[in-house]
Design a protein around this motif. Structure first.
Motif: not given
Length: 276
Positions: A9-10, A112, A2-3, A5-7, A117-118, A114-115
């Motif tokens: 996406q941003t 949190d 997830r980390l 993927e977040a990187c 929304d979690l 980085v993400m």
């Protein structure tokens, strides 16, 4: 994952240091390097060569057999401090890990950050807000976690009808809930008569950039199997993985999911029995 993927996406550059035997499947195709747990020098070199200035510590790493470790020279120098910290508990180990990276000039960043929304928001996420016995159980479990924090025990507890059924120790939340599911029905709830609450919150003084309490779909499944009425976690201090899937399961099983605040606990403690 997830980390990463977040990187992506941003548009944030990232480099993954994958610990052999612990890394999540699917990370092998992403930028990074595979290293052994005791290869501290290799880890630091990998981060420096990749141009990293921030480090996020994520995932689950079981305590190793320190006698079986094969550290590199940096790991060997650090080992006496690791052994001393290990004797004090997981919190001390994490604090040493954070200090080691900071001594090398890295900034530790929470997952949190980085993400965001979690993070669990305050209020009800599934089901009705807890009240009565369930609310009292939340207050007691939260106070229990707070009280045992100095002993570096765990971040979770299960209370049912005012009785403490379990406190998380080295086995983790999943194993604790599985243990509760094996108790006699006289001690716990059941699918047709749900009672009791799982509560998770950070320990007092915990380093919140690492090892925040986490729940997910499996947490809901195990809480349901244990006959619990719901799951309550400290808002803005707990990570919620697989949120959509987990909340659907909670609704299907008839469990509430609630993000509590310190104000909620204080307000609940002031309720009289008649108001309950």
């Amino acid at each position: 994952m997830r980390l990463a993927e977040a990187c992506q996406q941003t548009g944030r550059d990232f480099h993954i240091v994958r610990l052999r035997g612990f890394a999540e499947r699917g990370l092998g195709d992403l930028p990074g390097e595979d290293v052994a747990l005791g290869e501290v020098g290799t880890i630091l070199k990998s981060l420096n060569e990749a141009g990293c200035d921030e480090v996020v510590l994520a995932g689950t790493v079981r305590r190793p057999d320190f006698a079986a470790l094969r550290p590199d020279w940096r790991g060997a120098r650090l080992l006496p401090r690791v052994l001393a910290a290990a004797a004090k508990g997981d919190g001390a180990l994490l604090a040493l890990l954070v200090a080691t990276f900071e001594e090398e000039g890295f900034t530790i960043v929470g997952a949190d950050d980085v993400m965001a929304d979690l993070l669990v928001p305050s209020g009800p996420l599934a089901g009705d807000p807890p009240e009565g016995e369930a609310l009292s159980d939340i207050v007691k479990a939260a106070a229990l976690i707070d009280a045992i924090g100095p002993f570096d025990v765990g971040q979770a507890a299960v209370v049912c009808g005012g009785h403490v059924l379990a406190v998380e120790a080295a086995e983790g939340t999943d194993a604790m809930l599985s243990r509760c599911a094996g108790f006699d029905l006289e001690m716990r709830g059941a699918a047709g008569d749900r009672r009791g609450v799982l509560v998770k919150r950070p320990k007092p003084g915990q380093e919140r950039r690492v090892d925040l309490p986490t729940i997910g779909a499996r947490t809901i499944d195990l809480a349901a199997s244990a006959g619990l009425a719901g799951v309550a976690v400290e808002a803005q201090a707990t990570l919620f993985l697989d949120r959509e899937e987990a909340l659907v399961r909670a609704e299907q099983e008839g469990l509430f999911v609630y993000g509590f605040t310190s104000a909620d606990l204080v307000a609940a403690e002031t309720l009289t029995p008649e108001e309950d």
